[in-house]
Enzyme design. Structure first.
Site, PDB file in Angstrom:
ATOM      1  N   TRP A 113       0.820  -1.218   0.000  1.00 40.68           N
ATOM      2  CA  TRP A 113       0.000   0.000   0.000  1.00 40.68           C
ATOM      3  C   TRP A 113       0.848   1.259   0.000  1.00 40.68           C
ATOM      4  O   TRP A 113       0.549   2.212  -0.735  1.00 40.68           O
ATOM      5  CB  TRP A 113      -1.012  -0.016   1.150  1.00 40.68           C
ATOM      6  CG  TRP A 113      -2.039  -1.065   0.925  1.00 40.68           C
ATOM      7  CD1 TRP A 113      -2.238  -2.200   1.665  1.00 40.68           C
ATOM      8  CD2 TRP A 113      -2.989  -1.139  -0.162  1.00 40.68           C
ATOM      9  NE1 TRP A 113      -3.252  -2.955   1.117  1.00 40.68           N
ATOM     10  CE2 TRP A 113      -3.732  -2.333   0.004  1.00 40.68           C
ATOM     11  CE3 TRP A 113      -3.282  -0.314  -1.251  1.00 40.68           C
ATOM     12  CZ2 TRP A 113      -4.746  -2.715  -0.877  1.00 40.68           C
ATOM     13  CZ3 TRP A 113      -4.295  -0.692  -2.132  1.00 40.68           C
ATOM     14  CH2 TRP A 113      -5.016  -1.884  -1.935  1.00 40.68           C
ATOM     15  N   ASP A 187      -1.614   6.486   6.111  1.00 47.79           N
ATOM     16  CA  ASP A 187      -2.698   5.648   5.585  1.00 47.79           C
ATOM     17  C   ASP A 187      -3.066   4.625   6.653  1.00 47.79           C
ATOM     18  O   ASP A 187      -2.396   3.625   6.825  1.00 47.79           O
ATOM     19  CB  ASP A 187      -2.220   4.952   4.302  1.00 47.79           C
ATOM     20  CG  ASP A 187      -3.271   3.990   3.744  1.00 47.79           C
ATOM     21  OD1 ASP A 187      -4.349   3.842   4.350  1.00 47.79           O
ATOM     22  OD2 ASP A 187      -2.996   3.389   2.679  1.00 47.79           O
ATOM     23  N   LYS A 211     -12.404  -1.640   6.129  1.00 48.05           N
ATOM     24  CA  LYS A 211     -11.598  -2.591   6.891  1.00 48.05           C
ATOM     25  C   LYS A 211     -12.058  -2.599   8.349  1.00 48.05           C
ATOM     26  O   LYS A 211     -12.630  -3.562   8.822  1.00 48.05           O
ATOM     27  CB  LYS A 211     -10.108  -2.245   6.824  1.00 48.05           C
ATOM     28  CG  LYS A 211      -9.571  -1.939   5.424  1.00 48.05           C
ATOM     29  CD  LYS A 211      -9.371  -3.178   4.583  1.00 48.05           C
ATOM     30  CE  LYS A 211      -9.140  -2.902   3.113  1.00 48.05           C
ATOM     31  NZ  LYS A 211      -7.964  -2.126   2.775  1.00 48.05           N
TER      32      LYS A 211
HETATM   33  C1  LIG Z   1      -7.393  -1.582   1.432  1.00 50.45           C
HETATM   34  C2  LIG Z   1      -6.332  -0.576   1.571  1.00 50.45           C
HETATM   35  C3  LIG Z   1      -6.182   0.469   0.643  1.00 50.45           C
HETATM   36  C4  LIG Z   1      -7.071   0.608  -0.577  1.00 50.45           C
HETATM   37  O1  LIG Z   1      -8.309   1.031  -0.183  1.00 50.45           O
HETATM   38  P1  LIG Z   1      -9.469   1.390  -1.232  1.00 50.45           P
HETATM   39  O2  LIG Z   1     -10.507   1.988  -0.339  1.00 50.45           O
HETATM   40  O3  LIG Z   1      -9.888   0.113  -1.881  1.00 50.45           O
HETATM   41  O4  LIG Z   1      -8.926   2.353  -2.198  1.00 50.45           O
HETATM   42  C5  LIG Z   1      -5.181   1.391   0.851  1.00 50.45           C
HETATM   43  N1  LIG Z   1      -4.369   1.315   1.910  1.00 50.45           N
HETATM   44  C6  LIG Z   1      -4.476   0.333   2.829  1.00 50.45           C
HETATM   45  C7  LIG Z   1      -3.546   0.296   3.993  1.00 50.45           C
HETATM   46  C8  LIG Z   1      -5.464  -0.640   2.685  1.00 50.45           C
HETATM   47  O5  LIG Z   1      -5.574  -1.624   3.594  1.00 50.45           O
END
Ligand SMILES: *Cc1c(COP(=O)(O)O)cnc(C)c1O
Length: 375
Positions: A113, A187, A211
């Protein structure tokens, strides 16, 4: 076949223990409440997804969701909270467009990511938005470790420093906030609300909701207000943090149902005792699962123990020709979505807030039985 993972049964409906990395399982109590309110929300004779986002009822709900999130995370008035769309992936673009401001942006790469965030920012160099610098990468260890901070090539006076505290795919979590001078952009898609953090240490925190919060379609951005006003002229209106803040995240129609469901999850979290209380459960869950892995020669987790994620636990079987069988048998046992990400292989159990200790114990019991039969 013993069924380990049944945790809810009502007439013909069964809910299993669901270890999906995302979209992930939600608290059953929240889904039941949403179900009860589905046809007639707050006596309006319509569901929450059938009313205007500009109506008083909706706005009251939206504001309460924000207030509850502020309470849960201890977010001060110095920060704006935005309820946006486009997922964490759109933020990979929004961040350089809003914050690079002609300077250099530092990126730390610790997994899939943060790599994607770095690559997306890099594209904006050619627009003249600024420079993008890779501070360090964990790629030499296949992202099973975090590069030692003493080796990081930080830029003096950087516009911001970006990292991913919990790499969902590699199961690598950084528990200490890095000590860097630039505003920190994090993030937190897979670790937000999993343990107490000091929001004050960050410039921007962002997270896709699917998540550890609620359904897909909502992205949270928590941003220090002094950073709102640096967007490039290239920044699309809808991605401008300042614009969204001025418009209470309702520049256009927001993801109304996802906002509502996330609000229900915040209420549920407060009822559980807040983030401090859920963090203790999360620790106990992770400890139980890592203990089962470490206590066996059949299962293996390759991440440096110092950086093992408490939310996403990848593990390998000693014989990977048994992977398919493990996935099939666990599914039959009511333990869903344990197949690992293709980038890492093996298995992965995502044990977000809505997963209970009891469900993790069911998983470890199944793992022990599988090892006895096939190990
Ligand atoms: C799932 C995830 C993403 C991508 O998320 P989307 O909402 O599908 O764009 C980005 N960063 C992390 C750490 C993730 O777990």
């Amino acid at each position: 076949m013993m069924i380990y993972g049944v945790f809810f049964k009502d007439n013909n409906m069964t809910r299993f223990a669901n270890f999906c990395a995302g979209p992930a399982t939600m608290p059953t109590a929240v889904l039941e409440r949403a179900q009860a309110e589905m046809l007639d929300w707050q006596g309006l004779g319509a569901s929450v997804m059938e009313v205007s986002h500009r109506g008083a009822d909706y706005i009251e709900m939206a504001q309460k969701a924000e207030a509850d999130l502020r309470k849960l995370m201890g977010i001060s008035d110095e920060y704006a909270v935005l309820f946006l769309q486009g997922g964490a992936t759109l933020q990979f673009s929004a961040i350089p467009l809003n914050l690079m401001n002609g300077g250099t942006a530092d990126y730390l790469e610790t997994g899939t990511w943060s790599n994607k965030a770095y690559k997306e920012a890099k594209r904006y160099e050619s627009l003249g938005l600024g420079q993008v610098n890779l501070v360090a990468t964990g790629s030499e260890t296949q992202f099973s470790d975090v590069p030692d901070p003493s080796t990081w090539q930080l830029t003096e006076g950087a516009s911001y420093f970006h990292y991913c505290p919990n790499e969902t795919i590699h199961g690598v979590q950084m528990f200490d906030v890095p000590t860097v001078e630039a505003p920190i952009v994090a993030d937190m898609s897979s670790c937000i609300l999993s343990e107490p953090i000091s929001v004050d240490k960050f410039g921007v925190i962002y997270a896709g909701a699917q998540k550890n919060i609620g359904p897909a379609g909502l992205t949270l951005v928590i941003i220090r207000k002094d950073l709102l006003d640096q967007a490039s002229a290239w920044c699309p209106m809808i991605m401008s943090y300042k614009n969204q803040h001025t418009n209470d995240s309702m520049l256009n129609t927001p993801s109304t149902y996802a906002w509502y469901l996330s609000g229900l999850v915040f209420e549920w979290l407060l009822e559980q005792g807040g983030v401090e209380a859920i963090a203790k459960v999360n620790r106990a869950k992770a400890d139980a699962l890592y203990a089962a892995i470490d206590g066996s020669d059949f299962y293996d987790n390759k991440v440096n123990p110092k950086y093992r994620s408490i939310m996403n636990v990848p593990f390998h079987l000693a014989d990977d020709s048994l992977d398919k069988l493990f996935v099939e048998e666990s599914k039959k046992a009511g333990l869903l979505n344990l197949k690992g990400h293709r980038a890492v292989g093996g298995m992965r159990a995502s044990i977000y807030n809505a997963i209970t200790l009891e469900q993790v114990q069911s998983l470890t019991a199944f793992m022990a039985e599988f090892e006895r039969k096939h190990g």
